[in-house]
Write a protein that holds these residues in place. Structure first.
Motif, short mmCIF file in Angstrom:
data_model
loop_
_atom_site.label_atom_id
_atom_site.label_comp_id
_atom_site.label_asym_id
_atom_site.label_seq_id
_atom_site.Cartn_x
_atom_site.Cartn_y
_atom_site.Cartn_z
N GLU A 1 -5.41 11.75 12.49
CA GLU A 1 -4.10 12.47 12.55
C GLU A 1 -3.49 13.58 11.59
N ALA A 2 -4.57 14.60 10.94
CA ALA A 2 -3.93 14.71 10.39
C ALA A 2 -3.01 15.95 10.32
N ASN B 1 4.71 2.35 -2.87
CA ASN B 1 5.01 2.78 -1.77
C ASN B 1 3.38 3.89 -1.12
N GLY B 2 3.14 4.23 -1.96
CA GLY B 2 1.66 4.87 -1.73
C GLY B 2 0.53 4.55 -1.52
N ILE B 3 0.38 2.84 -2.40
CA ILE B 3 -0.60 2.25 -3.02
C ILE B 3 -1.98 2.75 -1.64
N LYS B 4 -1.72 2.95 -0.64
CA LYS B 4 -3.09 3.16 0.43
C LYS B 4 -3.52 4.95 -0.20
N LEU C 1 -0.75 20.14 2.04
CA LEU C 1 -0.50 20.02 0.98
C LEU C 1 -2.05 19.25 0.21
N CYS C 2 -2.17 17.97 1.93
CA CYS C 2 -3.33 16.96 1.61
C CYS C 2 -4.31 17.57 2.01
N ASP D 1 -0.08 9.51 6.63
CA ASP D 1 1.49 9.41 6.26
C ASP D 1 0.57 10.87 4.73
N PRO D 2 1.78 11.51 5.44
CA PRO D 2 1.27 12.77 3.39
C PRO D 2 1.58 12.35 2.75
#
Length: 1516
Positions: A1434-1435, A509-512, A1417-1418, A1355-1356
């Motif tokens: 777009e943070a 799901n978070g591979i990117k 957090l990111c 997308d965080p």
């Protein structure tokens, strides 16, 4: 005797005569026996079966069959038979009237037979009325009647030849007519009638032929031969699969289980309530205080007692037991028939030893052996069929129950069961139930077989058998210990498997994010660590399995050895002859199966009990409160939404998230909800949806609801289906919605317009496009209440303005609806009827924008600080000329008034979209569905598996197998030599030597068994490790385009189900295959040595066997592939559903999604069901081949009895009796090897896919501190998403000095994020170059590049685990560094307030944190890495303006001297940046960039400059 008198007036005809029936060369039965038993047996059968059969037909009405020629013929034959019987009765009366002595049997038997024929005829008609097309009960009746009549038929012919004077012309004539009619009735009953009226099969385009097949076709599984033939000629495809039978479909099976489970839960609930709250009534007159004291005592005493859990096992039993109990009956008959073989062997040995026995007895035994083994085969396969169908239904029911539960599970319970765990419940645990059902009957059948075997052994060897019993009793505790340890390992393995699948699911799901941060290796290590723990458990289980296999294989031999030893040693006169030895050996071979199976079944039960507990825990999870939100009828109150004294929490065990909520929202009003990050805005919407636990107060929502979540939930379906969302298609409304949501021009750009398939989680859409599709879905569904969770944050300012004006605002499509809009955009607030201000879960201020402004509260103060920029943007001069604003480089929108030119362009666009839809339907395919390979599994797959095991270990395993089977053959041959030893003075002189060698051979077998069991299991583990690591590495090395094309369900299926097959199934099947192969070869050698004449038959049967096997494997292999391929969509759909449960519930679409899930499960079972029937088809035919070999071995032994020693004959037939099972097992295992090796094929599939560039170069191409300046030079840069698409961005030429702050602006989807993907080489450039500090990034290793530059993505993404792990997975930084990063990212106070601080567990996807907190957090991750180049994508889109301001301050101070590239929708975010890059639209090609440099002090000039360059005339 009474029967003698009954048969003849003067008792001259005996009922039974041994000299006439047995001790003769031409046997015949007595007339009395023929007239009584042979007539009464079929009659008794039908009268006993009729009541049960009538009840069955009454409860299973399948419809009405019209009178057909077949039915008329059956009825006519029945009436004729009835007339014939009555003619015999009348003839007997006529004889009596003429003073002839007529025996009573001639009156009673025809009368009984006549009544039975009438019953048969009536049953035929009742079957027709109840829709029975072919009846097994009737066929067996006609067969029995014909067999009994055949004996009489032969006798009458013999009597006519020998005693012509005794022939009665009338009785002979009626009997021959009766016999001919019986034969005709049997033939007719073999045929199947037409389908009942209004049958489902009539409407079905591809119905299953089973319900309409004849009884003979069903018991021999002939009805599947059509599919087998198709599969042999060409690979089977999905279109060849038949529909499931109605009783096997989800809509029939799942509700039954749910009904039973719900009843069980209610029963437990009632019991608890009764126990806790129903004290005994006090005597009349006792005062209230005493009663209160008693009740409190009851509560105190009872509450510590553990409450009873609802029994899922009982619910399963009640649901599936009725169908499954039929299998118990089949198993009982088969178990009894199993012991016929050794008894016939005993009789054959006695026959060979008796030279005076007539030859026909030998042929009779051979024929009887063939008939009994064939009947046993048919009953056994019917038993397996019932078991497998029960297992299939059980799996369907369990998956359906899990899916339905997942849709209603509460948020707190949802956190305790991750996607990975629930997918495991559906795949592994449901499969375990299905596997267990097949063998569960062995729990009672195995002891029954053991008792029967011991009884016959006692008859054969006497008390010596007690020695064998003692050995078996000793084995029980060993097996018990093994079972207990197996359960422990099973629990540990399932726990590890859950953890691994959960982590894999999150990684996919978070591979990117993993690729952007170069975290693949860290997460690969995490997975590998869990995998190693899993393999350690598997290795322990392998050692345990070796001990277990040793006991299974050696137990029967030890029983035989101990029994024979005691038998020959307790008395010198005890001679071990052929009869005793080989009948005992045949019985020991029967004993081998239950003794082998019992530990396996116990082990399977242990595994299933673990799965049962896991499943029960999940199904018992707390559900959402159905009554938490009241739904009043339309009319009545003027308020659409009202909350009174509302207190809400995400879990009853946690403190409330929302407190003291009191709000009333009038119908048709627009309400804005504002507040800081984490203030409870999204939670408020969740409370209105009923997603939170209501602790106090009341919530009322009037009318239907639509919900747009903060993170858009997109289905893996076409764009049109995502918007229409299962509603009725209304073209005009659809186009209005698409226009209003600024999506129309997107449709022109997408390859197939609105028929373009959107990948999982919307991978081929930008963030803004996803959010607009999500909004369009809500608008299209046309609901009364709209809950909009910050949908405008993901789109740029002018598109936000467009959507607000045309959808949400006072003039939009939703102007008459009640709208609650969570927003950070202050410019929308003046148009809202009501503004709710939230702080720490409370509504602190309520009122219109003007009222709150005048109130001079905290909100007014906030407005003064942050509204200036936005208000200034509103006053920007707007040119008068009508323009065509392009959002995303897409879509004619409406800015200001709708001019005629706008409308005409819109209609042209519609035409373009329609043309595109018709042309490019195939081009719109984004994801690659799992495709079934065709043809035989390549030898390279087998070689790759053997290579993974290791060549040396493979050879060692083979040698152990060979030595074990040679030792086994020699031991049995030695026994045959022993039995042929001469008897001297009543004893065998060499018995001790024979016994010693026999025992030594047995011990040697045990060593060989341990050797091959260990070598195969350890080889399997080595292969499993290698294949998993290879696949993991191959998947992580794949480019992002691979993950966009491949549904995550396919990948999860590989890591879950296929790896489970490689771990557990393949090593076990290989062991069984090798064992069966050597058994078959050994048996054939023994039979050929003993009876060489069998050599005439074996080649013919071998060819038949080979043909049947190849015929079967061609279809079976392809069915397995189709089943495997159709399994992935179940998990994909399920994972997708779990991510969007709140949306599905909000729209009330649960039933549609349940139906979709059921359809996918049924589609999977459509491939599975023919697979299990094909197994039965094969088994029936192979067992027939085996039965032929047994019969021929017996027949040739009879023919050669003069030259054959009893010992060799006993050895030959005892091996022949095993051969049937071994042959069937061999083909089953060979096909299972081929069908399960498909798992290796599918795992290896990803080794051939496209891979990214190398992660690192050796030696490194750049110094460790690179980049030092952060200078970026981009020359003629362009990239495309796929080779068949146009360039997404092109001709980019930019020079950015080190330390410069650059803003990148442009409409959503215009290519802003694409540039960052090129910078990080997520997509390789199609043209041009990017240089950082003079180094061409295309020449670097990917990790060398990505680890030296940092991004805060759009997308965080968080992973389940601690906060520390999410910030620093490599453990490279100290706690001090992490706290500093949290302080600068404004999270320190939040994290300090958590009980576990940095050790706080994030739930899957970080769901227990708000979107804004995840984004912060990111930011903390970026602060930790602090590289010279920072990209913000777009943070700050999901956070309020105050926090955004703080973050910008942090970036300015902490990244001073760093090059910062910021993609932003809010202009104030980049107001003080030195340079801006924007998209130049619409005339130049999409994706070109211009660079604008202005003095940061002249903000208004910059904005005008920027707006004019980008053709954006109005931002607000």
């Amino acid at each position: 005797m009474g029967l003698d008198r009954f048969c003849s007036p003067n008792s001259s005809e005996p009922f039974w005569d041994w000299n006439r029936s047995w001790n003769t060369s031409n046997p015949d039965l007595t007339p009395c026996f023929q007239s009584t038993v042979l007539v009464w047996v079929p009659c008794l059968y039908l009268w006993l079966c009729a009541p049960f059969y009538l009840m069955y037909m009454r409860s299973h009405n399948r419809g009405y069959i019209c009178m057909s020629h077949l039915n008329k013929a059956k009825t006519a034959v029945g009436f004729l038979l009835w007339i014939i019987c009555w003619l015999d009765v009348f003839y007997s009366f006529w004889e009596r009237s003429h003073s002839r002595n007529v025996a009573a049997v001639h009156l009673v038997s025809p009368t009984l037979l006549g009544l039975t024929m009438l019953l048969a005829t009536l049953l035929v008609q009742y079957e027709r009325m109840k829709g029975v097309q072919s009846s097994g009960i009737m066929l067996i009746f006609w067969l029995l009647a014909l067999l009994c009549a055949s004996v009489t038929f032969r006798s009458k012919i013999l009597q006519a030849q020998d005693q012509p004077e005794a022939v009665s012309g009338w009785r002979y004539t009626t009997f021959y007519v009766y016999y001919a009619l019986l034969l005709l009735a049997l033939v007719l009953s073999c045929l199947s009638d037409q389908m009942p009226l209004f049958s489902q099969a009539v409407k079905d385009p591809n119905p299953c032929p089973e319900p309409g097949a004849s009884f003979l076709s069903r018991i021999t599984f002939w009805w599947i031969s059509g599919m087998m033939l198709s599969g042999y000629k060409r690979p089977l495809e999905e279109k060849d699969l038949w529909s499931l039978n109605p009783e096997d479909r989800s809509h029939c099976v799942v509700p039954q289980l749910l009904r039973r489970w719900t009843a069980e839960c209610h029963k437990v609930k009632r019991t608890e309530e009764k126990m806790l709250y129903s004290p005994k009534q006090p005597p009349h007159g006792e005062n209230k205080e005493v009663r209160a004291v008693e009740e409190s005592e009851i509560l105190i005493v009872k509450s510590p007692k553990k409450s009873r859990e609802p029994s899922l096992l009982w619910a399963l039993c009640l649901t599936f037991a009725p169908h499954f109990l039929v299998s118990c009956l089949y198993k009982l008959i088969q178990d009894i028939l199993m012991f016929v073989g050794p008894e016939i062997l005993r009789l054959l040995i006695l026959f060979v030893n008796d030279p005076d026995a007539p030859s026909w007895q030998g042929y009779f035994y051979a024929a009887l052996l063939f008939v009994c083994t064939c009947v046993q085969s048919l009953i056994l396969q019917r038993y397996f069929h019932v078991c497998f169908v029960s297992g299939m239904r059980l799996r369907t029911a369990v998956i359906g129950a899990i899916y339905r539960k997942a849709l209603v599970i509460s948020s707190a319970a949802r956190r305790s069961s991750t996607v990975g765990e629930i997918v495991n419940l559906m795949s592994v645990d449901a499969q375990r139930f299905m596997d267990l059902v097949t063998y569960i009957n062995m729990i009672w059948s195995a002891p029954l077989q053991v008792v029967l075997a011991l009884y016959f052994l006692w008859e054969n060897l006497g008390p010596s058998v007690l020695a064998g019993v003692a050995v078996m009793i000793l084995m029980v505790p060993i097996n018990a210990v093994i079972a207990m340890k197996t359960k422990t390992y099973q629990v540990a393995q399932m726990k590890n498997k859950d953890s691994r699948i959960k982590l894999m699911n999150e990684m996919l799901n978070g591979i990117k994010v993993l690729k952007l941060y170069a975290w693949e290796m860290a997460f690969k290590e995490k997975v590998s660590q869990i995998r190693e723990n899993e393999l350690k458990v598997l290795k322990k289980a392998a050692y345990l399995g070796a001990v277990s296999t040793f006991t299974w294989v050696c137990a029967p031999f030890l029983v035989a050895l101990s029994t024979f030893s005691v038998y020959v040693l307790i008395d010198d006169q005890n001679v071990l002859d052929a009869e005793k030895a080989f009948v005992s050996l045949a019985l020991f071979n029967i004993l081998r199966f239950p003794l082998n199976m019992l530990p396996m079944v116990i082990s399977s039960m242990v595994q299933a009990s673990v799965s049962l507990k896991r499943l029960r825990v999940f199904l018992s999870h707390e559900e959402l409160q159905e009554d938490s939100v009241e739904r009043p009828a339309a009319g009545g109150s003027p308020y659409s939404i009202s909350i009174e004294d509302g207190v809400f929490s995400w879990s009853r065990s946690e403190s409330p998230t929302l407190k003291r909520l009191n709000v009333r929202i009038p119908e048709g009003s627009l309400v804005a909800v504002v507040g800081h990050v984490g203030s409870g805005k999204s939670s408020l919407l969740s409370a209105l949806l009923g997603e939170m636990d209501k602790m106090e107060g009341s919530v009322s929502v009037k009318g239907s609801v639509a919900y747009v979540p903060q993170q858009a939930w997109i289905l893996n379906a076409t764009l049109k289906n995502n918007i229409v969302f299962g509603q009725k298609r209304k073209e005009a409304w659809y186009h209005r919605v698409v226009e209003a949501c600024a999506l129309h021009q997107d449709l022109e750009i997408l390859p197939a317009g609105d028929e373009t398939e959107i990948g999982e989680k919307g991978v081929n859409l930008s963030g803004g496009q996803k959010q607009r599709v999500s909004l369009a879905r809500a608008v299209y569904c046309d609901r009364s209440v709209y809950l909009l969770d910050d949908p405008l944050s993901a789109v740029d300012a002018h598109v936000g303005k467009h959507i607000f004006d045309h959808v949400i605002g006072p003039q939009g499509l939703l102007k008459d609806k009640t709208r609650i809009l969570v927003t950070h955009g202050l410019s929308y607030l003046p148009q809202a009827h009501l503004v709710l201000v939230m702080v720490d879960g409370e509504i602190t201020e309520v009122g219109s924008y003007q009222q709150l402004k005048e109130k001079e509260g905290a909100f007014a103060e906030f407005l003064r600080m942050y509204a200036a920029n936005e208000q200034s943007e509103e006053t920007e001069p707007v040119p008068n000329s009508p323009t065509k604003p392009m959002e995303n480089g897409v879509g004619p929108g409406f800015t200001g008034s709708q001019s005629a030119s706008n409308v005409s362009k819109g209609s042209v666009s519609e035409q373009n979209v329609e043309q595109k839809n018709s042309k490019n339907a195939e081009a719109g395919k984004t994801t690659d569905a799992d495709k079934a390979l065709t043809g035989r599994v390549k030898l390279s797959v087998f070689f790759s598996y053997l290579k993974a095991i290791g060549v040396l270990l493979s050879i060692i395993s083979l040698l152990f197998f060979l030595s074990h089977n040679l030792l086994s053959l020699f031991a049995n041959y030695w026994l045959s030599l022993w039995t042929d030893d001469p008897v001297v003075n009543g004893t065998q002189p060499n018995r001790l030597m024979r016994l010693g060698v026999y025992g030594a051979l047995g011990v040697s077998q045990g060593v060989a068994v341990c050797g091959y069991s260990l070598s195969v299991s350890i080889g399997g583990i080595l292969a499993s490790r290698f294949l998993h690591q290879s696949m993991l590495f191959d998947v992580l090395r794949s480019p992002m385009s691979f993950f966009e094309r491949t549904p995550s369900g396919n990948l999860v299926n590989r890591f879950a189900k296929e790896m489970d097959t490689i771990d557990s199934v393949i090593p076990m099947i290989l062991k069984m295959f090798m064992g069966s192969l050597f058994n078959v070869v050994g048996s054939c050698i023994i039979i050929l040595v003993a009876t060489p004449m069998v050599a005439l038959i074996i080649p013919f049967l071998g060819v038949l066997y080979f043909f049947v096997q190849r015929f079967y494997v061609a279809s079976s292999r392809q069915l397995k592939r189709l089943e495997s391929v159709s399994r992935s969509p179940i998990y994909t759909h399920f994972s997708e559903t779990l991510l969007g449960t709140s949306v599905i519930r909000a729209f009330g679409e649960q039933e549609r999604f349940i139906h979709e899930s059921d359809q996918r499960v049924d589609h999977n079972q459509k491939a599975y069901y023919p697979g299990i029937v094909a197994n039965r088809w094969l088994a029936v035919r192979l067992e027939f081949v085996g039965n032929c070999i047994v019969s021929f071995a017996a027949l040739f032994a009879v023919l050669a009895r003069e030259s054959l020693s009893p010992g060799i004959m006993g050895l030959s037939i005892s091996y022949a009796l095993q051969l049937t099972a071994s042959l069937t097992w061999l083909v089953r295992m060979s096909s299972d090897v081929e069908t399960n090796i498909v798992a290796v094929e599918r795992v290896k599939e990803y080794s051939d896919t496209e891979k990214e560039a190398e992660w690192r170069h050796e030696p490194p191409t750049v110094p460790p501190d690179w980049p030092t300046e952060g200078c970026i030079r981009i020359t003629n840069f362009g990239l495309r998403y796929r080779s068949d698409l146009d360039l997404a961005i092109r001709n980019i030429n930019v020079d950015i000095s080190g330390g410069e702050k650059v803003g990148i602006v442009g409409r959503t989807g215009a290519g802003k994020s694409s540039l960052t993907l090129g910078l990080f080489r997520i997509i390789e450039p199609a043209e041009g170059n990017i240089f950082i500090d003079g180094v061409d990034i295309a020449k670097l290793g990917l990790h060398e590049l990505r680890s030296r530059i940092t991004i805060i993505p759009q997308d965080p993404v968080l992973f389940s685990g601690t906060l520390r792990m999410n910030l620093d997975p490599f453990d490279s930084y100290s706690d001090e560094d992490i706290w500093k990063a949290l302080e600068f990212s404004h999270l320190k106070s939040f994290v300090s307030g958590l009980p576990d601080k940095l050790g706080h567990e994030c739930s899957e996807g970080g769901e227990n944190l708000s979107l804004g907190q995840r984004q912060l957090l990111c930011l903390a991750r970026a602060l930790l890495r602090k590289t010279k180049v920072l990209v913000l994508d777009e943070a700050t889109a999901a956070i309020d303006m105050e926090t955004d301001d703080l973050i910008q301050t942090t970036i300015r101070s902490q990244f001073e001297g760093c090059t910062v590239l910021t993609i932003a929708h809010r202009l104030n975010t980049i107001m003080d940046y030195t340079r801006y890059r924007s998209t130049r639209l619409p005339v130049p090609p999409l994706g070109q960039y211009v660079l604008v440099g202005c003095d940061s002090s002249s903000a208004r000039q910059l904005m005008f400059c920027l707006c004019s360059r980008t053709a954006i005339w109005r931002w607000f």
